[in-house]
Design a protein around this motif. Structure first.
Motif, PDB file in Angstrom:
ATOM      1  N   LEU A   1       1.041   6.868   0.486  1.00 21.41           N
ATOM      2  CA  LEU A   1       2.316   6.665  -0.196  1.00 21.41           C
ATOM      3  C   LEU A   1       2.959   5.380   0.305  1.00 21.41           C
ATOM      4  N   HIS A   2       3.687   4.745  -0.598  1.00 22.32           N
ATOM      5  CA  HIS A   2       4.453   3.561  -0.250  1.00 22.32           C
ATOM      6  C   HIS A   2       5.791   3.743  -0.931  1.00 22.32           C
ATOM      7  N   THR A   3       6.824   3.102  -0.438  1.00 21.97           N
ATOM      8  CA  THR A   3       8.127   3.370  -1.040  1.00 21.97           C
ATOM      9  C   THR A   3       8.669   2.208  -1.857  1.00 21.97           C
ATOM     10  N   ALA A   4       8.066   1.020  -1.712  1.00 22.08           N
ATOM     11  CA  ALA A   4       8.692  -0.158  -2.317  1.00 22.08           C
ATOM     12  C   ALA A   4       8.572  -0.170  -3.833  1.00 22.08           C
ATOM     13  N   SER A   5       7.491   0.387  -4.382  1.00 24.63           N
ATOM     14  CA  SER A   5       7.273   0.433  -5.828  1.00 24.63           C
ATOM     15  C   SER A   5       7.218  -0.956  -6.461  1.00 24.63           C
ATOM     16  N   ASP A   6       6.805  -1.951  -5.716  1.00 21.92           N
ATOM     17  CA  ASP A   6       6.629  -3.272  -6.313  1.00 21.92           C
ATOM     18  C   ASP A   6       5.136  -3.590  -6.432  1.00 21.92           C
ATOM     19  N   ASN A   7       4.814  -4.800  -6.816  1.00 22.96           N
ATOM     20  CA  ASN A   7       3.408  -5.139  -7.024  1.00 22.96           C
ATOM     21  C   ASN A   7       2.603  -5.002  -5.739  1.00 22.96           C
ATOM     22  N   TYR A   8       3.231  -5.365  -4.622  1.00 27.45           N
ATOM     23  CA  TYR A   8       2.508  -5.278  -3.354  1.00 27.45           C
ATOM     24  C   TYR A   8       2.196  -3.820  -3.009  1.00 27.45           C
ATOM     25  N   ALA A   9       3.149  -2.931  -3.265  1.00 26.58           N
ATOM     26  CA  ALA A   9       2.937  -1.514  -2.954  1.00 26.58           C
ATOM     27  C   ALA A   9       1.784  -0.947  -3.758  1.00 26.58           C
ATOM     28  N   ARG A  10       1.709  -1.344  -5.010  1.00 28.14           N
ATOM     29  CA  ARG A  10       0.628  -0.836  -5.858  1.00 28.14           C
ATOM     30  C   ARG A  10      -0.736  -1.322  -5.358  1.00 28.14           C
ATOM     31  N   TYR A  11      -0.767  -2.589  -4.965  1.00 25.41           N
ATOM     32  CA  TYR A  11      -2.000  -3.149  -4.411  1.00 25.41           C
ATOM     33  C   TYR A  11      -2.367  -2.431  -3.115  1.00 25.41           C
ATOM     34  N   TRP A  12      -1.373  -2.228  -2.258  1.00 20.99           N
ATOM     35  CA  TRP A  12      -1.605  -1.631  -0.934  1.00 20.99           C
ATOM     36  C   TRP A  12      -2.116  -0.197  -1.062  1.00 20.99           C
ATOM     37  N   VAL A  13      -1.521   0.572  -1.976  1.00 24.49           N
ATOM     38  CA  VAL A  13      -1.952   1.962  -2.164  1.00 24.49           C
ATOM     39  C   VAL A  13      -3.421   2.007  -2.567  1.00 24.49           C
ATOM     40  N   ARG A  14      -3.834   1.115  -3.433  1.00 22.25           N
ATOM     41  CA  ARG A  14      -5.231   1.124  -3.883  1.00 22.25           C
ATOM     42  C   ARG A  14      -6.175   0.809  -2.733  1.00 22.25           C
ATOM     43  N   VAL A  15      -5.828  -0.205  -1.958  1.00 19.37           N
ATOM     44  CA  VAL A  15      -6.719  -0.571  -0.856  1.00 19.37           C
ATOM     45  C   VAL A  15      -6.848   0.580   0.122  1.00 19.37           C
ATOM     46  N   GLN A  16      -5.722   1.229   0.445  1.00 17.60           N
ATOM     47  CA  GLN A  16      -5.792   2.321   1.416  1.00 17.60           C
ATOM     48  C   GLN A  16      -6.544   3.520   0.861  1.00 17.60           C
ATOM     49  N   GLU A  17      -6.442   3.743  -0.456  1.00 16.54           N
ATOM     50  CA  GLU A  17      -7.108   4.917  -1.024  1.00 16.54           C
ATOM     51  C   GLU A  17      -8.622   4.828  -0.941  1.00 16.54           C
ATOM     52  N   THR A  18      -9.165   3.610  -0.923  1.00 15.56           N
ATOM     53  CA  THR A  18     -10.617   3.512  -0.786  1.00 15.56           C
ATOM     54  C   THR A  18     -11.063   4.111   0.539  1.00 15.56           C
ATOM     55  N   ARG A  19     -10.258   3.913   1.587  1.00 14.85           N
ATOM     56  CA  ARG A  19     -10.609   4.509   2.880  1.00 14.85           C
ATOM     57  C   ARG A  19     -10.625   6.024   2.804  1.00 14.85           C
ATOM     58  N   GLU A  20      -9.638   6.591   2.103  1.00 14.10           N
ATOM     59  CA  GLU A  20      -9.585   8.047   1.980  1.00 14.10           C
ATOM     60  C   GLU A  20     -10.788   8.557   1.200  1.00 14.10           C
ATOM     61  N   SER A  21     -11.205   7.785   0.193  1.00 13.23           N
ATOM     62  CA  SER A  21     -12.381   8.198  -0.580  1.00 13.23           C
ATOM     63  C   SER A  21     -13.615   8.234   0.305  1.00 13.23           C
ATOM     64  N   VAL A  22     -13.729   7.241   1.188  1.00 13.53           N
ATOM     65  CA  VAL A  22     -14.868   7.236   2.117  1.00 13.53           C
ATOM     66  C   VAL A  22     -14.834   8.489   2.971  1.00 13.53           C
ATOM     67  N   LYS A  23     -13.628   8.859   3.424  1.00 14.28           N
ATOM     68  CA  LYS A  23     -13.469  10.070   4.227  1.00 14.28           C
ATOM     69  C   LYS A  23     -13.946  11.286   3.441  1.00 14.28           C
TER      70      LYS A  23
END
Ligand code: SF4
Ligand code: SF4
Lengths: 370, 221
Positions: free
Chosen positions: A249-271
């Motif tokens: 989760l991210h709270t900013a809801s801007d373009n950077y937050a959307r990018y950041w959530v995607r990058v972090q989710e790949t790690r969770e998928s690996v898990k």
């Protein structure tokens, strides 16, 4: 002296490399500022939902591949879950584990593509995109081992998958997961601290939480605003209740937050994939043809099944009239629904942010138009 | 500090710059003198003496050798492998195809005292110009007569030439993919090195056991 300017209307697309397919926008500018946006789509309409009405339930799997062509495994999974619900099919455990592995790999591939193209839109011409694509290529190689195709997989069947993974798949998967983590680490080192990325994406196209919920936006876009909504956690399908993962989760809801959530989710998928590999059990990958025949005739009724796709809630609604083909199929395409807030994101923004914002939505025109 | 993120980015780029290239060269790969000599089956000195022009080309970096693309044995290529002797003209493949692009015409053949009436295949056309290589026809074939092929270099100038006929299938080298054919994987068959010439060697993927057959055709009737 104030300069008087006149609004100009510019046509962007449909044949524009930054529109992620054939998407057209009529944008009205006042100088550098965006005054009005009118999205025009439908250039890739192939009538998949209508075509499905005259195909058998197994044959439709091949149509779903072509809807969101960067995440075909996820489309397969959503459709198969709907068929299983409609026809009351009990899937084989090994098949379910295999399709979870396949769809998590596909989610990583899709997020890598989204990140790569977002940075391409930012002006990082080539380099990050090629790094992301290199990793996606490894995932596609794994798919080729699994099912013989790279993009249009058609790997899933009602009740499981069509064939067990070959012996050489498991060591390759292990290696691939390590490579993915390396690439994500690299992506973070060179981008997440990068001043240019910060200045271009932070604070642009901010969407309030309430607006996102009211427009029924799902997926990374919603999670970037801090709403904890992930169907894998909220309404677990397949065996997602047997694996544990963190919700990003991210709270900013801007373009950077959307990018950041995607990058972090790949790690969770690996898990998740690692846990699937530990828990997978030997056995059949699909029920026998006595239990689930090739021509399925579900009882009269309807069913809706949804999964957490790479872009949001991806759902299939099927109506059966008791024959071998569905009476009606409807797709809840997450890309199309995420597109509805485009005006709110763009109006008042700058011309330079237009494509960045557009890229941060992670659209797939194949899914928008179907 | 401004600039720190940027320099970290450049460090990553530099690291990747030193990585081996991942680009797949296709259909040809540039080789130097040693590579060209190896492709010709000589050692570099022989090559220099016997083929001076080719050697000069190789030294100038103009020599190429064809490369084979790395493929998985399950690869669904855009051609088919077909064992005519196995086909009973049941047309399951044609019915199962989502696009309906397999055309089968069969006529009653000779009458065998033991096996009863058999069908003779007159036409077996697959229009691969419209095929999406989903493999459902292969999955449907109950006698393992039709297999996916592994080749993919089949571009033509005329659309009609994309229709594969029975004769063409019959003459083609049999390099079936192990898509939906687990027996090939069990035997360690490699379609990129060997061919299957006799249909007996192709095996069956779901040969029912005798008990199953008895249950299905005797007990349940
Ligand atoms: S591969 Fe698919 S589209 Fe092609 S002939 Fe077979 S069933 Fe039809
Ligand atoms: S399904 Fe197999 S046996 Fe039947 S017609 Fe097709 S190729 Fe021949």
């Amino acid at each position: 002296m104030a300069i008087k300017t006149q609004p100009v209307t510019v046509n962007l697309g449909p044949q524009h490399p930054s529109t992620h397919g054939v998407f057209r926008m009529r944008v009205m500018f006042d100088g550098e500022e965006i005054v009005d946006v009118e999205p025009v789509f439908g250039y890739l309409h192939r009538g998949s939902e209508k075509l499905a009405e005259e195909r058998t339930y197994t044959q439709i799997v091949t149509l779903t591949d072509r809807m969101d062509y960067v995440s075909s495994m996820l489309n397969n999974q959503a459709y198969i879950l709907a068929v299983e619900k409609l026809a009351g099919i009990e899937p084989s455990p090994r098949g379910v584990w295999l399709r979870m592995i396949a769809s998590e790999l596909q989610r990583i591939a899709s997020h890598l593509v989204a990140t790569g193209f977002l940075l391409q839109d930012l002006g990082a011409l080539g380099t990050p995109l090629i790094y992301a694509m290199r990793e996606r290529e490894n995932i596609l190689d794994l798919f080729e081992m699994l099912c013989g195709a790279r993009i249009t997989n058609s790997y899933l069947r009602p009740g499981g998958v069509f064939m067990d993974a070959p012996a050489e798949f498991w060591p390759a998967l292990d290696r691939g997961l390590g490579d993915i983590l390396n690439t994500v680490d690299e992506l973070e080192t060179y981008l997440s601290g990068n001043e240019i990325v910060f200045s271009r994406t932070k604070g642009t196209a901010v969407l309030p939480k309430e607006l996102l919920i009211n427009a029924s936006i799902t997926g990374p876009m919603l999670r970037a605003s801090g709403v904890d909504w992930d169907l894998r956690h909220r309404a677990p399908y397949d065996y997602y209740d047997r694996v544990s993962f963190d919700r990003i989760l991210h709270t900013a809801s801007d373009n950077y937050a959307r990018y950041w959530v995607r990058v972090q989710e790949t790690r969770e998928s690996v898990k998740i994939i690692r846990q699937c590999i530990e828990q997978i059990e030997p056995g059949d990958v699909r029920p026998s043809f006595d239990e689930v025949p090739r021509l399925i005739r579900p009882p009269v009724g309807d069913a809706y099944a949804a999964i957490e796709g790479s872009k949001g809630e991806l759902g299939f609604y099927l109506v059966s009239d008791g024959s071998i083909a569905p009476y009606r199929m409807h797709v809840r395409a997450s890309s199309l629904i995420n597109l509805t807030l485009l005006r709110d994101m763009l109006i008042g923004g700058q011309f330079g942010d237009l494509f960045v914002t557009f890229g941060s939505v992670d659209l797939n025109m194949g899914e928008v138009d179907r | 500090m401004i600039g720190l993120g940027l320099s970290r980015g450049f460090a990553v780029t530099l690291k990747n710059f030193l990585r081996p290239a991942v680009t797949e060269q296709y259909p040809d790969r540039h080789v130097g003198l040693i590579g060209a000599a190896k492709a010709a089956g000589m050692n570099p000195f022989q090559f220099l003496v016997k083929k001076p022009t080719d050697s000069l080309k190789a030294i100038a970096g103009l020599a190429t050798v064809p490369v084979a693309v790395k493929q998985s044995p399950r690869f669904r290529g855009n051609e088919f492998t077909f064992f005519e002797d196995r086909c009973t003209a049941c047309a399951s493949c044609a019915k199962y195809c989502p696009l309906g692009i397999i055309e089968i015409v069969s006529v009653p053949g000779k009458i065998d005292a033991q096996e009863g009436e058999s069908y003779k295949l007159e036409v077996f056309d697959i229009d691969i110009g419209r095929c999406m290589f989903c493999g459902l026809c292969v999955e449907a074939c109950p006698y393992d007569a039709l297999h996916m092929g592994t080749g993919f270099e089949r571009s033509k100038y005329v659309r009609d030439e994309l229709i594969i006929t029975k004769e063409e299938l019959f003459d083609a080298p049999k390099r079936p993919s192990s898509f939906y054919r687990p027996q090939f994987e069990e035997n360690g068959f490699d379609p990129f090195k060997e061919t299957i010439d006799d249909h007996h060697d192709a095996g069956r993927h779901e040969r029912p056991s005798d008990e199953d057959l008895k249950r299905k055709w005797v007990d349940e009737r």
